[in-house]
Scaffold this active site. Sequence first.
Site, PDB file in Angstrom:
ATOM      1  N   ARG A  39       0.732  -1.277  -0.219  1.00 56.92           N
ATOM      2  CA  ARG A  39       0.165  -0.118  -0.102  1.00 56.92           C
ATOM      3  C   ARG A  39       1.082   1.557  -0.203  1.00 56.92           C
ATOM      4  O   ARG A  39       1.130   2.610  -0.664  1.00 56.92           O
ATOM      5  CB  ARG A  39      -0.525  -0.025   1.281  1.00 56.92           C
ATOM      6  N   GLU A  76     -13.104 -15.601   9.012  1.00 61.46           N
ATOM      7  CA  GLU A  76     -13.210 -15.032   8.037  1.00 61.46           C
ATOM      8  C   GLU A  76     -12.580 -15.572   6.621  1.00 61.46           C
ATOM      9  O   GLU A  76     -11.215 -16.212   6.482  1.00 61.46           O
ATOM     10  CB  GLU A  76     -11.678 -13.659   7.392  1.00 61.46           C
ATOM     11  N   LYS A  79     -17.101 -12.935   8.690  1.00 63.74           N
ATOM     12  CA  LYS A  79     -15.821 -12.570   8.204  1.00 63.74           C
ATOM     13  C   LYS A  79     -16.208 -12.432   6.196  1.00 63.74           C
ATOM     14  O   LYS A  79     -15.284 -13.322   6.013  1.00 63.74           O
ATOM     15  CB  LYS A  79     -15.134 -11.524   7.983  1.00 63.74           C
ATOM     16  N   SER A 107     -13.533  -6.161   1.980  1.00 65.15           N
ATOM     17  CA  SER A 107     -13.587  -5.387   0.252  1.00 65.15           C
ATOM     18  C   SER A 107     -13.493  -6.004  -0.796  1.00 65.15           C
ATOM     19  O   SER A 107     -13.824  -5.723  -1.983  1.00 65.15           O
ATOM     20  CB  SER A 107     -13.456  -3.979   0.241  1.00 65.15           C
ATOM     21  N   GLY A 108     -11.820  -6.885  -0.271  1.00 65.70           N
ATOM     22  CA  GLY A 108     -11.271  -7.623  -1.177  1.00 65.70           C
ATOM     23  C   GLY A 108     -11.094  -7.253  -1.990  1.00 65.70           C
ATOM     24  O   GLY A 108     -10.927  -8.310  -3.440  1.00 65.70           O
ATOM     25  N   GLY A 109     -10.384  -5.728  -3.030  1.00 63.77           N
ATOM     26  CA  GLY A 109     -10.064  -6.296  -3.742  1.00 63.77           C
ATOM     27  C   GLY A 109     -11.225  -5.467  -4.869  1.00 63.77           C
ATOM     28  O   GLY A 109     -10.831  -4.106  -6.510  1.00 63.77           O
ATOM     29  N   ARG A 167      -9.609  -1.764   2.496  1.00 65.88           N
ATOM     30  CA  ARG A 167      -9.201  -1.462   1.123  1.00 65.88           C
ATOM     31  C   ARG A 167     -10.362  -0.436   0.981  1.00 65.88           C
ATOM     32  O   ARG A 167     -10.081   1.063   0.821  1.00 65.88           O
ATOM     33  CB  ARG A 167      -8.414  -1.755   0.204  1.00 65.88           C
TER      34      ARG A 167
HETATM   35  P1  13P Z   1      -9.900  -5.679   2.428  1.00 63.92           P
HETATM   36  O1  13P Z   1     -11.481  -5.391   2.538  1.00 63.92           O
HETATM   37  O2  13P Z   1      -8.734  -4.886   2.027  1.00 63.92           O
HETATM   38  O3  13P Z   1      -9.945  -6.966   1.431  1.00 63.92           O
HETATM   39  O4  13P Z   1      -9.251  -6.028   3.867  1.00 63.92           O
HETATM   40  C1  13P Z   1      -9.962  -7.162   4.900  1.00 63.92           C
HETATM   41  C2  13P Z   1      -9.450  -7.582   5.612  1.00 63.92           C
HETATM   42  O5  13P Z   1      -9.222  -7.120   6.569  1.00 63.92           O
HETATM   43  C3  13P Z   1      -8.311  -9.221   4.750  1.00 63.92           C
HETATM   44  O6  13P Z   1      -8.254 -10.231   6.317  1.00 63.92           O
END
Ligand code: 13P
Length: 343
Positions: A30, A175, A217, A259-261, A293
């Site tokens: 980042r 998650e 998550k 959010s995952g990209g 992100r």
């Molecule tokens: P993102 O929302 O950037 O995917 O990150 C969330 C997260 O905690 C990933 O482990």
Amino acid sequence: MNLAETTRALVAPGKGILAADESTSTIKRRFDAIGVENTEDNRRAYRELLFRTPGIGKYISGVILYDETIRQKAADGTPLVKLLTDQGVLPGIKADLGAKPLALSKGETVTEGLDGLRERFAEYRGMGAVFSKWRAVITIEGDDIPSLYAIRVNAHALARYAALSQEAGIVPIVEPEVLMDGAHSIERCNEVTIRTLRTVFNQLAAQHVRFDGMLLKPNMVLSGKDAKDRAPAPDVARYTVDAFRDSVPAAVPGIVFLSGGQSDDEATVNLDAINRYAATVGAPWQLTFSYGRGLQAAPQKAWSGKKENVTAAQRAFAHRSRLTAAARMGEYSPEMEKESVPA
Ligand code: 13P
């Protein structure tokens, strides 16, 4: 607060979670993108900026921290954890040690970090953590990946982690992330997500994890990032909520998306559509965000490592948080993108 109370506070109406738990190597990616050197002091300065953003407790219920961050102090000596609690924000901790190659698999991973976890939780609890997170990574590739092998070992580890977290009085955020990398269809993501969630909840039940004292998550059910004709938000909403209705017990108080990209506006639009659709079918869970992100892209860009940009970065963070919190209630509209937030 007991587990159920903490869980409910994390998914309170109008609020969601900030994932600021990037490992040192992830935050380097980042920082590279904004031309900032990855030093301990820059990581501290950046997280301090986020946590000192005025009024952030209105939209953010909790922040997930990395091991280094939970131990750090602000420039004036105040512990970073205290900056959060002073704003009414609950501190959490990333408990896993990352995804590592899975033995005898075709390039899949298993998340490590169970050894010594009971002792680490005792330490984190002493430092103020009231919730934690463990991320398993599930990849989609061709017809054979993910394998049942990879799904099973990751589900087993997630449940072992969640049980240890609850034993320590710390709310686990489970998650299992099905990655959006690839050109697969939304139907394929749907099938993999349902198989993964069913396996995870099977293991959570087998290992005595209380559903009312945990959060899930997950990924949203999406077309692959490189797919042609990616499914629009109303389809994402329908597939995602229906997948949970097939696999997530109603006793789980909340589902907090990664959010995952996705770009930040895509993650906001999809969360809004999910909440609007969920209201029409009477979904039993709070549906909110735990974005990394999705919340940080704008403040990172505005900051770019410069002291004189701190206020602009805080404004960008507050603005994105407010819009994402509106989406979490199904009350977002694209015109809100243009509104400014006083710092
Ligand atoms: P993102 O929302 O950037 O995917 O990150 C969330 C997260 O905690 C990933 O482990």
